[in-house]
Design a protein around this motif. Structure first.
Motif, mmCIF file in Angstrom:
data_model
loop_
_atom_site.group_PDB
_atom_site.id
_atom_site.type_symbol
_atom_site.label_atom_id
_atom_site.label_comp_id
_atom_site.label_asym_id
_atom_site.label_seq_id
_atom_site.Cartn_x
_atom_site.Cartn_y
_atom_site.Cartn_z
ATOM 1 N N ALA A 1 0.823 -1.289 -0.123
ATOM 2 C CA ALA A 1 0.073 -0.066 -0.023
ATOM 3 C C ALA A 1 0.852 1.259 0.006
ATOM 4 C CB ALA A 1 -1.018 0.101 1.166
ATOM 5 N N ALA A 2 1.998 1.378 0.882
ATOM 6 C CA ALA A 2 2.872 2.434 0.898
ATOM 7 C C ALA A 2 3.419 2.774 -0.653
ATOM 8 C CB ALA A 2 3.843 2.110 1.906
ATOM 9 N N VAL A 3 3.919 1.471 -1.172
ATOM 10 C CA VAL A 3 4.523 1.558 -2.493
ATOM 11 C C VAL A 3 3.493 2.134 -3.577
ATOM 12 C CG1 VAL A 3 5.474 0.159 -4.658
ATOM 13 C CG2 VAL A 3 6.235 0.003 -2.218
ATOM 14 N N VAL A 4 2.295 1.308 -3.440
ATOM 15 C CA VAL A 4 1.424 2.253 -4.634
ATOM 16 C C VAL A 4 1.024 3.373 -4.200
ATOM 17 C CG1 VAL A 4 -1.167 1.746 -5.275
ATOM 18 C CG2 VAL A 4 0.304 -0.424 -5.024
ATOM 19 N N SER A 5 0.851 3.751 -3.033
ATOM 20 C CA SER A 5 0.450 5.353 -2.703
ATOM 21 C C SER A 5 1.419 6.298 -2.956
ATOM 22 C CB SER A 5 0.411 5.393 -0.882
ATOM 23 O OG SER A 5 0.235 6.511 -1.016
ATOM 24 N N ALA A 6 2.807 5.734 -2.956
ATOM 25 C CA ALA A 6 4.088 6.640 -3.500
ATOM 26 C C ALA A 6 3.885 6.744 -4.880
ATOM 27 C CB ALA A 6 5.246 6.305 -2.815
ATOM 28 N N ALA A 7 3.668 5.699 -5.389
ATOM 29 C CA ALA A 7 3.875 5.724 -7.119
ATOM 30 C C ALA A 7 2.503 6.423 -7.644
ATOM 31 C CB ALA A 7 3.657 4.378 -7.486
ATOM 32 N N ALA A 8 1.431 6.197 -7.051
ATOM 33 C CA ALA A 8 0.308 6.960 -7.689
ATOM 34 C C ALA A 8 0.068 8.516 -6.943
ATOM 35 C CB ALA A 8 -1.108 6.132 -7.174
ATOM 36 N N ALA A 9 0.490 8.710 -5.912
ATOM 37 C CA ALA A 9 0.330 9.828 -5.295
ATOM 38 C C ALA A 9 0.836 11.302 -6.472
ATOM 39 C CB ALA A 9 1.091 10.091 -4.163
ATOM 40 N N ASN A 10 1.959 10.951 -6.747
ATOM 41 C CA ASN A 10 2.630 12.054 -7.562
ATOM 42 C C ASN A 10 1.576 12.482 -8.829
ATOM 43 O OD1 ASN A 10 4.276 14.138 -8.163
ATOM 44 N ND2 ASN A 10 5.814 12.647 -8.832
ATOM 45 N N PRO A 11 1.581 11.249 -9.812
ATOM 46 C CA PRO A 11 0.792 11.559 -10.781
ATOM 47 C C PRO A 11 -0.890 12.046 -10.626
ATOM 48 C CG PRO A 11 1.833 9.536 -11.160
ATOM 49 C CD PRO A 11 1.839 9.920 -9.576
ATOM 50 N N LEU A 12 -1.165 11.668 -9.267
ATOM 51 C CA LEU A 12 -2.691 11.796 -8.941
ATOM 52 C C LEU A 12 -2.844 13.400 -8.705
ATOM 53 C CD1 LEU A 12 -4.072 9.003 -7.199
ATOM 54 C CD2 LEU A 12 -4.885 9.770 -9.163
ATOM 55 N N ALA B 1 -4.810 16.103 -10.601
ATOM 56 C CA ALA B 1 -5.803 16.952 -9.809
ATOM 57 C C ALA B 1 -5.308 18.337 -9.981
ATOM 58 C CB ALA B 1 -5.706 16.654 -8.329
ATOM 59 N N ALA B 2 -4.243 18.952 -10.122
ATOM 60 C CA ALA B 2 -3.885 20.154 -10.182
ATOM 61 C C ALA B 2 -4.220 20.548 -11.804
ATOM 62 C CB ALA B 2 -2.401 20.305 -10.170
ATOM 63 N N PHE B 3 -3.911 19.708 -12.703
ATOM 64 C CA PHE B 3 -4.378 19.954 -14.056
ATOM 65 C C PHE B 3 -5.944 20.100 -14.266
ATOM 66 C CE2 PHE B 3 -5.664 18.684 -18.398
ATOM 67 C CZ PHE B 3 -5.075 19.503 -19.160
ATOM 68 N N GLY B 4 -6.731 19.240 -13.657
ATOM 69 C CA GLY B 4 -8.141 19.415 -13.650
ATOM 70 C C GLY B 4 -8.699 20.873 -13.033
ATOM 71 N N TYR B 5 -8.099 21.183 -12.001
ATOM 72 C CA TYR B 5 -8.515 22.333 -11.174
ATOM 73 C C TYR B 5 -8.223 23.735 -12.351
ATOM 74 C CZ TYR B 5 -8.536 26.138 -7.870
ATOM 75 O OH TYR B 5 -8.705 27.284 -7.016
ATOM 76 N N GLY B 6 -6.877 23.547 -12.829
ATOM 77 C CA GLY B 6 -6.422 24.673 -13.782
ATOM 78 C C GLY B 6 -7.420 24.686 -14.947
ATOM 79 N N VAL B 7 -7.745 23.491 -15.312
ATOM 80 C CA VAL B 7 -8.906 23.529 -16.733
ATOM 81 C C VAL B 7 -10.097 23.995 -16.134
ATOM 82 C CG1 VAL B 7 -10.351 22.120 -18.020
ATOM 83 C CG2 VAL B 7 -7.745 21.925 -17.910
#
Length: 153
Positions: free
Chosen positions: A100-111, A115-121
C-alpha cells in the motif's frame, strides 16, 4: 525342717503374695487389652469400605487427570497451529502495508498532477465563461448606448 527350707517356704509365700497382688492389675490390663482389640477390630471393619471408596475415587481421579492431560495436549497442539497462523497473518499484513505504501507513493505524484491540471482547466473554463459573459454584457451596453444616442438625434 531346716532353716534354709523355712527360708524357702517364706520366700515362696512372699512370691505367691506378689503374684496375687500383681494378678489383679494384670487381669484388669487384660480387659483393657481386649477392649482395645475389639475397638481396633471395629475400626478396621469401618475403615476397610472407606479405604475401598477412597481407592476407587483415586482411580477415577487418575482417569480424569489422564483425560485432562490428553485434552491439554490437544489444546497445546491447536495453540501451536494458531500461533503459526498468527505469524503468517502478521507477515501478510506487513506485506500488504508495504504494498500500500509503494502504490500510494507511485500513484500520489501523478494523481496530484492530474488533480492540479483538472483544477487549472476548471479555473480557465470558468474564467473564459466569465470573460464571455462580460463581453456580451459590454456589447449589449454599448449597443444600448448607441441606440440611445441614435434615438436622441
Amino acid at each position: 525342717m531346716r532353716g534354709t527350707e523355712v527360708a524357702w517356704l517364706i520366700l515362696a509365700g512372699a512370691f505367691l503374695m506378689l503374684v496375687l497382688v500383681l494378678a489383679v492389675p494384670i487381669l484388669r490390663l487384660r480387659h483393657t487389652v481386649d477392649a482395645t482389640t475389639r475397638m481396633i477390630s471395629e475400626l478396621n471393619d469401618r475403615t476397610t469400605p472407606l479405604l475401598t471408596d477412597v481407592n476407587t475415587t483415586v482411580k477415577n481421579v487418575n482417569v480424569a487427570l489422564e483425560q485432562v492431560q490428553t485434552s491439554l495436549d490437544g489444546v497445546n497442539l491447536q495453540l501451536a497451529k494458531v500461533d503459526t497462523m498468527t505469524t503468517h497473518a502478521q507477515n501478510v499484513t506487513a506485506n500488504v502495508a508495504n504494498l500500500a505504501a509503494v502504490v500510494s507513493a507511485a500513484a500520489a505524484n501523478p494523481l496530484v498532477k492530474v488533480a492540479a491540471f483538472g483544477y487549472g482547466v476548471r479555473k480557465a473554463a470558468a474564467a473564459r465563461r466569465h470573460a464571455e459573459t462580460e463581453r456580451e454584457v459590454r456589447d449589449t451596453i454599448k449597443q444600448q448606448r448607441r441606440a440611445a444616442r441614435r434615438g436622441n438625434r
